[in-house]
Design a protein around this motif. Structure first.
Motif, PDB file in Angstrom:
ATOM      1  N   ASP A 124      -1.611 -26.815  29.228  1.00 21.16           N
ATOM      2  CA  ASP A 124      -1.557 -25.800  28.175  1.00 21.16           C
ATOM      3  C   ASP A 124      -0.138 -25.527  27.686  1.00 21.16           C
ATOM      4  O   ASP A 124       0.047 -24.937  26.622  1.00 21.16           O
ATOM      5  CB  ASP A 124      -2.205 -24.492  28.657  1.00 21.16           C
ATOM      6  CG  ASP A 124      -1.374 -23.787  29.714  1.00 21.16           C
ATOM      7  OD1 ASP A 124      -0.845 -24.486  30.604  1.00 21.16           O
ATOM      8  OD2 ASP A 124      -1.269 -22.552  29.677  1.00 21.16           O
TER       9      ASP A 124
ATOM     10  N   THR B 251      -7.268 -26.666  27.651  1.00 17.77           N
ATOM     11  CA  THR B 251      -8.125 -25.793  28.460  1.00 17.77           C
ATOM     12  C   THR B 251      -9.039 -26.636  29.346  1.00 17.77           C
ATOM     13  O   THR B 251      -9.286 -27.813  29.089  1.00 17.77           O
ATOM     14  CB  THR B 251      -9.007 -24.881  27.587  1.00 17.77           C
ATOM     15  OG1 THR B 251      -9.974 -25.687  26.896  1.00 17.77           O
ATOM     16  CG2 THR B 251      -8.163 -24.099  26.589  1.00 17.77           C
TER      17      THR B 251
ATOM     18  N   ASP C 227      -8.098 -20.696  30.645  1.00 16.99           N
ATOM     19  CA  ASP C 227      -9.493 -20.277  30.707  1.00 16.99           C
ATOM     20  C   ASP C 227     -10.108 -20.405  32.093  1.00 16.99           C
ATOM     21  O   ASP C 227     -11.061 -19.700  32.429  1.00 16.99           O
ATOM     22  CB  ASP C 227     -10.336 -21.073  29.702  1.00 16.99           C
ATOM     23  CG  ASP C 227     -10.292 -22.575  29.966  1.00 16.99           C
ATOM     24  OD1 ASP C 227      -9.301 -23.050  30.561  1.00 16.99           O
ATOM     25  OD2 ASP C 227     -11.239 -23.274  29.565  1.00 16.99           O
TER      26      ASP C 227
END
Length: 230
Positions: free
Chosen positions: A9, A33, A57
């Motif tokens: 990320d 993610t 996430d």
């Protein structure tokens, strides 16, 4: 050339990895993610996944478990965490290797090469010896990749099985750590922690400890040997 999925990320790190891997003639896809990674792996055939743990996430460790539920693609963990217990957990959950950030692109390339070599050797049909290996109460079938201790099946990870089978083929012989890295991990160099982690988990499943060994014996500064209990 390999098909690589980068799961990262951090845009700066992600861009650097993409650039390096592309320059090395690999085909690269990237996501930021865990859910995107799972979707990509389900839809596209990759040769290796480079997985960051700090995803927005879902923790990378949980993503690894989910990946292992749908694919056997080799996974290299890229993490800033260096906690031994967590590294052990990740390896036991199915990671093929791990790198602690920051790492050089050369180090990543070496680890990728080793992981891909092992994966392609398996895919090409390179089979271990078909005979069943017996050492004391241990019974190891390399062809079926099954191991038993005193008649009870052992639940081993892929690397734990490879390590056990390699040592069992040389009962009573002290195998140097450098040889284990070269033959079991197919790496010309590495740190002892990788071996120690797998030996620790293997001992636990054999019902022994480093302080009270039965099958696995470590000779400090020399290597490891497997032999039947006295």
């Amino acid at each position: 050339m390999a098909r690589v999925l980068v799961v990262e990320d951090d845009q700066f790190v992600r861009s650097a990895l993409i650039r390096h891997l592309t320059e090395a003639a690999h085909t690269v896809r990237s996501v930021g993610t865990a859910l995107e990674a799972l979707r990509e792996v389900a839809q596209v055939g990759f040769d290796v996944v480079i997985l960051d743990l700090g995803l927005p996430d879902l923790d990378g460790g949980e993503a690894l478990k989910m990946l292992r539920g749908i694919t056997d693609v080799p996974v290299i963990i890229a993490t800033a965490r260096d906690d031994e217990a967590e590294i052990v957990r990740l390896l036991n959950d199915g990671a093929d290797d791990y790198l602690t950030k920051p790492f050089s692109v050369e180090h990543l390339s070496a680890r990728m090469t080793a992981v891909l070599r092992r994966s392609r050797a398996t895919a090409s049909g390179a089979e271990p010896h078909s005979r069943v290996i017996r050492v004391g109460g241990l019974s190891i079938d390399p062809l079926r990749r099954q191991a038993e201790l005193d008649g009870a099946a052992l639940d081993l990870t892929r690397r734990e099985f490879d390590l056990l089978a390699f040592l069992a083929e040389r009962p009573g012989v002290v195998v140097a750590r450098k040889e284990l890295l070269a033959e079991v991990w197919q790496q010309s160099y590495g740190d002892d922690q990788t071996i120690d982690v797998h030996l620790s988990w293997l001992r636990r499943k054999l019902g022994e400890t480093a302080a009270r060994p039965r099958y696995l014996h470590t000779l400090r500064g020399v290597g490891v040997k497997l032999e039947p209990p006295q």
